[in-house]
Write a protein that holds these residues in place. Structure first.
Motif, mmCIF file in Angstrom:
data_model
loop_
_atom_site.group_PDB
_atom_site.id
_atom_site.type_symbol
_atom_site.label_atom_id
_atom_site.label_comp_id
_atom_site.label_asym_id
_atom_site.label_seq_id
_atom_site.Cartn_x
_atom_site.Cartn_y
_atom_site.Cartn_z
ATOM 1 N N ALA A 197 0.808 -1.236 0.000
ATOM 2 C CA ALA A 197 0.000 0.000 0.000
ATOM 3 C C ALA A 197 0.835 1.278 0.000
ATOM 4 O O ALA A 197 0.357 2.315 0.482
ATOM 5 N N ALA A 198 2.023 1.244 -0.517
ATOM 6 C CA ALA A 198 2.865 2.446 -0.532
ATOM 7 C C ALA A 198 2.156 3.602 -1.243
ATOM 8 O O ALA A 198 1.592 3.436 -2.315
ATOM 9 N N ASN A 199 2.144 4.755 -0.586
ATOM 10 C CA ASN A 199 1.534 5.966 -1.147
ATOM 11 C C ASN A 199 0.051 5.785 -1.474
ATOM 12 O O ASN A 199 -0.466 6.350 -2.433
ATOM 13 N N MET A 200 -0.650 4.990 -0.648
ATOM 14 C CA MET A 200 -2.071 4.753 -0.916
ATOM 15 C C MET A 200 -2.866 6.051 -0.756
ATOM 16 O O MET A 200 -2.517 6.914 0.056
ATOM 17 N N LYS A 201 -3.962 6.160 -1.496
ATOM 18 C CA LYS A 201 -4.819 7.341 -1.464
ATOM 19 C C LYS A 201 -6.241 7.009 -1.047
ATOM 20 O O LYS A 201 -7.090 7.886 -0.923
ATOM 21 N N GLY A 202 -6.536 5.714 -0.872
ATOM 22 C CA GLY A 202 -7.871 5.292 -0.486
ATOM 23 C C GLY A 202 -7.963 3.783 -0.497
ATOM 24 O O GLY A 202 -7.002 3.081 -0.822
ATOM 25 N N GLY A 203 -9.145 3.256 -0.138
ATOM 26 C CA GLY A 203 -9.341 1.820 -0.153
ATOM 27 C C GLY A 203 -8.810 1.132 1.090
ATOM 28 O O GLY A 203 -8.325 1.776 2.023
ATOM 29 N N SER A 204 -8.915 -0.188 1.092
ATOM 30 C CA SER A 204 -8.478 -0.987 2.235
ATOM 31 C C SER A 204 -7.625 -2.148 1.758
ATOM 32 O O SER A 204 -8.002 -2.864 0.817
ATOM 33 N N CYS A 205 -6.492 -2.342 2.412
ATOM 34 C CA CYS A 205 -5.574 -3.430 2.083
ATOM 35 C C CYS A 205 -5.414 -4.321 3.312
ATOM 36 O O CYS A 205 -5.088 -3.828 4.396
ATOM 37 N N TYR A 206 -5.662 -5.603 3.153
ATOM 38 C CA TYR A 206 -5.551 -6.575 4.238
ATOM 39 C C TYR A 206 -4.423 -7.563 3.908
ATOM 40 O O TYR A 206 -4.411 -8.153 2.818
ATOM 41 N N VAL A 207 -3.513 -7.749 4.848
ATOM 42 C CA VAL A 207 -2.438 -8.737 4.697
ATOM 43 C C VAL A 207 -2.551 -9.711 5.864
ATOM 44 O O VAL A 207 -2.283 -9.348 7.014
ATOM 45 N N TYR A 208 -2.956 -10.934 5.584
ATOM 46 C CA TYR A 208 -3.160 -11.915 6.656
ATOM 47 C C TYR A 208 -1.847 -12.566 7.086
ATOM 48 O O TYR A 208 -1.817 -13.295 8.074
ATOM 49 N N GLY A 209 -0.785 -12.343 6.349
ATOM 50 C CA GLY A 209 0.534 -12.846 6.726
ATOM 51 C C GLY A 209 1.384 -11.704 7.246
ATOM 52 O O GLY A 209 0.907 -10.827 7.966
#
Length: 255
Positions: A197-209
């Protein structure tokens, strides 16, 4: 209507085949279609054994089945708006470019730019997806805008770069710069990834690890429960006003 395209053994070679004509709606008017190998235009039946079962009045009722050594077929399903494409093996670059509807199911691996800039529909990849899955093209400002991509293997670098909408799920690991420049949508990685998610501007990022090489401009907020998991929540990249949300199971900061 079911259209089966079985690639002839003699048709395989080093030069990729530009196959953007392989879209369900194009078969409503028959199988007199062509593809390109380099600067040479080829009839579909020069490369494939073609068979058709049944009839259809709309693209939603057309299924195209590809078999044989299809990994050098590029742009299959480009601008697809309905129906289904089933690939029994692997598929080449740019499969599902700009698609807006229908389903593409790939039983093998997919090469780069799977679902590039797609706006709708569903892509299921039961193998691995190479770099730039669900992203924009190099220099483009937006990646995937809608629809769903599910990869049951691992994904390469720049997964969902500049994603602006829709959902991407990867059941294995993902590569470097996962979700870079996210603008919207939802990205889920069941395994590990790097610099998410580098330099993200919106949304959702899920990392289960584990998020490796975690960028230090993400600010930790706390923990949340999500889909039966305890995840650490970060505000979006402070380098871009902290927009969006990043959730990870574990993380290691960038050295």
């Amino acid at each position: 209507m079911k259209v089966t395209l079985a690639m002839k053994p003699a048709a395989t070679g080093f030069i990729p085949i530009e196959a953007e004509s392989i879209v369900p709606k194009n078969f409503l008017s028959g199988t007199d279609l062509s593809v390109w190998r380099g600067n040479r235009e080829l009839r579909l039946d020069e490369l494939f054994s073609v068979s058709v079962e049944g009839s259809a009045d709309c693209s939603e009722d057309v299924e195209v089945v590809l078999s044989g050594d299809t990994f050098r077929l590029k742009r299959v399903g480009e601008y697809m708006d309905g129906g289904k494409i089933t690939v029994l093996g692997g598929i080449g670059m740019h499969c599902g470019n700009f698609m807006s509807g229908g389903t593409i199911e790939i039983h093998g691996n997919a090469d780069g730019w799977l679902g590039r800039e797609m706006a709708g529909g569903t892509i299921i990849c039961r193998g691995d997806a190479a770099d730039y899955c669900a992203s924009g093209y190099r220099g483009g400002r937006k990646g995937m805008k809608g629809g769903a991509v599910e990869v049951f293997g691992r994904a390469g670098d720049f997964l969902a770069e500049s994603i602006a909408g829709g959902t991407v799920i990867v059941h294995g690991d993902a590569g470097d710069m996962t979700g870079a420049e996210m603008r919207g949508g939802t990205l889920v990685v069941h395994g590990n990834c790097s610099r998410p998610a580098a330099n993200m501007k919106g949304g959702s990022c899920y990392v289960y690890g584990t998020a490796r090489g975690m960028i230090p401009t993400f600010r930790k907020i706390g923990t949340v429960q999500h889909d039966g998991r305890t995840l650490i929540q970060f505000a979006g990249d402070l380098a871009n006003r902290g927009k969006g949300n990043l959730f990870v199971k574990d993380y290691e900061y960038l050295d």
